[in-house]
Scaffold this active site. Structure first.
Site, mmCIF file in Angstrom:
data_model
loop_
_atom_site.group_PDB
_atom_site.id
_atom_site.type_symbol
_atom_site.label_atom_id
_atom_site.label_comp_id
_atom_site.label_asym_id
_atom_site.label_seq_id
_atom_site.Cartn_x
_atom_site.Cartn_y
_atom_site.Cartn_z
ATOM 1 N N GLY A 226 -5.472 12.140 -37.279
ATOM 2 C CA GLY A 226 -5.897 12.344 -35.895
ATOM 3 C C GLY A 226 -4.772 12.813 -35.008
ATOM 4 N N GLY B 97 0.803 -1.217 0.000
ATOM 5 C CA GLY B 97 0.000 0.000 0.000
ATOM 6 C C GLY B 97 0.832 1.260 0.000
#
Length: 519
Positions: free
Chosen positions: A406, A172
Site C-alpha cells: 500500500g 484562541g
C-alpha cells in the site's frame, strides 16, 4: 505658517505612533532579546520598502478606564512592502501596547491588509506577539478573532500565508497561525498552546513548564505544529525571505524562477553506488536530493518532525519544485501516521500553488503495530493517497530502492495520475519483500519439510525466484507502470527534462463544491 504647523503635527504624530507603548516598554522588549514590531518588519522586508497603513487608528473601548489610555496604531503595525522586489502584506503585533492584546480595531487593521492581499494576489505574513484577547473588550475581541479566522480560511489556497511566532500565542489566538500555510517559531521567546500551565495543573494535575507545553522545540519535534524553528528572530526573518523566494505570489501564478548556474546535464557518478547492496542497510536520502538539486540547495519543511519522510523545496533549472522523499535513515523510511500527515499537507500546498512535485521512493511499507492502528493510520495514510490523487500539478516519481504494498500506491504511483514514473535499476516494486512473500505463498509447503537444511534450501530457492521476478523494476516497466528505468547518475537531467515537458500540462478535477478529504 499654518500649513507648516499642520505638517509638524503630522510628523509629531508619526513619531508618537512609532514609539508604540513608549520607550520604557521598548527597552523592556529589547531586554528580553525581542525586537519591536517595526524593527521586525524592517529587517524582513527590502530596505525602505515598507508602507504602513492605519498608523493613527485607536481603540474605541470605554470599559474599565480604557478610554483614559490610548495609543496610535492600537497594538499592531500593518502595511505592505517587498521581499526581493515582490509585494507582500504584513501585520506585526506590538507587545509594547497592552501586551499586543487583540481588540476590535486591531482585528479590523489585520483584516484590512488580508483583504487587500486577496485583491492583489500577494502573500500575507503575520508576526504574532500577543497576550491574547483584550479582556476589557469582551465579545468584541472574540468577534475580532473570528473575523481574522474567516479570512485565513478564505485565503487558504489563494495566497500564501506565513505565521511568525515571536512571543506568546495562546488560547484562541493560536487558531490563526494554525490556519496558515507555515508556522515559524524561535527557541527563546515563542510558545503556543490552547491552555496554559496553570489551567493544565488545575484540570489534569500535570506539572508542566511553558516550554514543555508549547515551546518551539516541542512543536517542531513532537506536535508538528511548527514547520520551522530558529535560534533568533533575525534568523527567522531571513528564513521567511528564503521561503517566500520558492513560492508563487498566488494560486494563479507559476513558480518563481531564478537564473540557474548549475548545468542541467551535470552527472554525478556517486549516485550509481549510493544505495547499499544490502536492501536492509540505510543511506541518507538527503545526499540524493543535494546531488540532483540546483547547486545542492534545498529548504526542508518540518525537518525535526516525522524524519522518516522528507518534505522540501528545491530548484531545478532555476524553477521551484517540491520534493517528498522517504528517508531510510529513520525507521527504514516507513510511512506512519505523522509522516503521512506531514507529506499530505505538503503535497496539497504544492498543488494549491502550482508547484511541481518530485517524489523519491524508498518505502518498505506502513509501520505496523497497535499504536499506529489505534492512532488511525488507515485514515492518515488515506490523506496522503488523497493528496497525490487530487493533485493536478506536474508529478514525477522515481523509485530509488523499495516500493512495497500500500505504501507503493500512496507514494505517487502511476495510477494516482503520476505523469512520469521512473525507477533506478535496483528498484523493487512488489506487494512485499521476498521473505514475507515466501512465508505467505509457501508457508504450508515449508511446514511439511522436516529436515532443517532442506527447509532452508527450499526457502532460499523460493526467495530467489521471487527476487528474480520482483527485485527489479522491469516487471512494472513491462506493464507501463514505470515509464523508464534510468541510470542514477543521470537523474538530475532526466528530472529537469521531465518537468520541462510537463510545464504545459493541463488537468482539471471533476466539478464539485469541494472534496471531503479523510480528516
Amino acid at each position: 505658517m499654518e500649513n507648516q504647523g499642520k505638517v509638524k503635527k503630522l510628523i509629531d504624530l508619526r513619531a508618537q505612533a512609532r514609539l508604540g507603548g513608549g520607550q520604557k516598554r521598548i527597552d523592556s522588549q529589547h531586554s528580553k532579546g525581542k525586537m519591536t514590531a517595526r524593527e521586525r518588519i524592517n529587517m524582513m522586508l527590502d530596505e525602505c520598502s515598507f508602507e504602513e497603513l492605519d498608523m493613527f487608528v485607536t481603540h474605541r473601548c470605554v470599559n474599565f478606564g480604557m478610554e483614559q489610555e490610548t495609543y496610535l496604531g492600537d497594538g499592531v503595525v500593518t502595511g505592505f512592502g517587498t521581499i526581493d522586489g515582490r509585494v507582500v502584506y504584513v501585520f506585526a503585533q506590538d507587545f509594547t501596547v497592552f501586551g499586543g492584546s487583540l481588540s476590535e480595531t486591531m482585528s479590523q487593521k489585520i483584516c484590512k491588509v488580508m483583504d487587500m492581499a486577496m485583491k492583489v494576489g500577494a502573500p500575507v505574513i503575520g508576526i504574532n506577539d500577543s497576550g491574547g484577547a483584550r479582556i476589557q473588550e469582551g465579545a468584541d475581541a472574540l468577534a475580532g478573532y473570528s473575523e481574522i479566522f474567516e479570512r485565513n480560511i478564505l485565503a487558504s489556497g489563494v495566497v500564501p500565508q506565513i505565521s511568525l511566532i515571536f512571543g506568546p500565542c495562546a488560547g484562541g489566538a493560536v487558531y490563526s497561525p494554525a490556519l496558515t500555510d507555515f508556522i515559524m517559531m524561535t527557541e527563546q521567546n515563542s510558545y503556543m498552546f490552547i491552555t496554559g500551565p496553570k489551567v493544565v495543573k488545575s484540570v489534569t494535575n500535570e506539572d508542566v513548564s511553558v516550554d514543555q507545553l508549547g515551546g518551539a522545540n516541542m512543536h517542531s519535534r513532537k506536535s508538528g505544529v511548527a514547520h520551522f524553528k530558529t535560534s533568533t528572530e533575525e534568523e527567522c526573518l531571513q528564513l521567511t525571505r528564503t521561503l517566500i523566494s520558492y513560492i508563487p505570489q498566488n494560486n494563479m501564478e507559476n513558480v518563481p524562477e531564478v537564473e540557474c548556474t548549475d548545468p542541467i546535464n551535470r552527472l554525478d557518478d556517486v549516485l550509481n553506488s549510493i544505495v547499499p547492496d544490502n536492501p536492509n542497510k540505510p543511506y541518507d536520502m538527503k545526499e540524493i536530493i543535494r546531488s540532483i538539486a540546483d547547486n545542492g540547495d534545498f529548504l526542508e519543511v518540518q525537518p525535526l518532525y516525522a524524519q522518516n519522510i522528507i518534505c522540501c523545496f528545491v530548484r531545478f533549472n532555476g524553477k521551484s519544485t517540491g520534493i517528498i522523499a522517504n528517508q531510510p535513515k529513520f525507521l527504514a523510511g516507513v510511512l506512519d501516521c505523522d509522516a503521512s500527515r506531514k507529506a499530505a499537507r505538503f503535497v496539497r500546498f504544492c498543488d494549491a500553488f502550482n508547484i511541481p512535485i518530485l517524489t523519491l521512493v524508498d518505502v518498505p511499507g506502513f509501520l505496523p503495530g497497535t499504536g499506529q492502528e489505534y492512532a488511525g493510520i488507515i485514515v492518515h495514510g488515506a490523506k496522503l493517497m488523497f493528496a497525490y490523487g487530487e493533485a493536478t500539478v506536474p508529478k514525477v516519481t522515481i523509485t530509488i530502492r523499495k516500493s512495497y504494498g500500500g505504501a507503493h500506491i500512496v507514494m505517487s504511483c502511476k495510477q494516482l495520475r503520476g505523469d512520469l514514473n521512473y525507477a533506478w535499476p535496483n528498484a523493487e516494486i512488489a506487494v512485499m519483500g521476498a521473505s514475507g512473500a515466501v512465508e505467505v505463498l509457501e508457508g504450508k509447503a515449508i511446514a511439511k519439510i522436516e529436515n532443517a537444511d532442506e527447509k532452508s534450501a527450499y526457502i532460499l530457492e523460493k526467495e530467489t525466484e521471487y527476487k528474480d521476478k520482483f527485485a527489479n523494476p522491469y516487471a512494472a516497466a513491462a506493464r507501463g507502470y514505470i515509464d523508464d528505468v534510468i541510470e542514477p547518475r543521470n537523474t538530475r537531467f532526466r528530472v529537469i527534462r521531465a518537468f520541462e515537458t510537463l510545464s504545459t500540462k493541463r488537468l482539471t478535477n471533476p466539478l464539485k463544491k469541494h472534496d471531503n478529504i479523510p480528516l
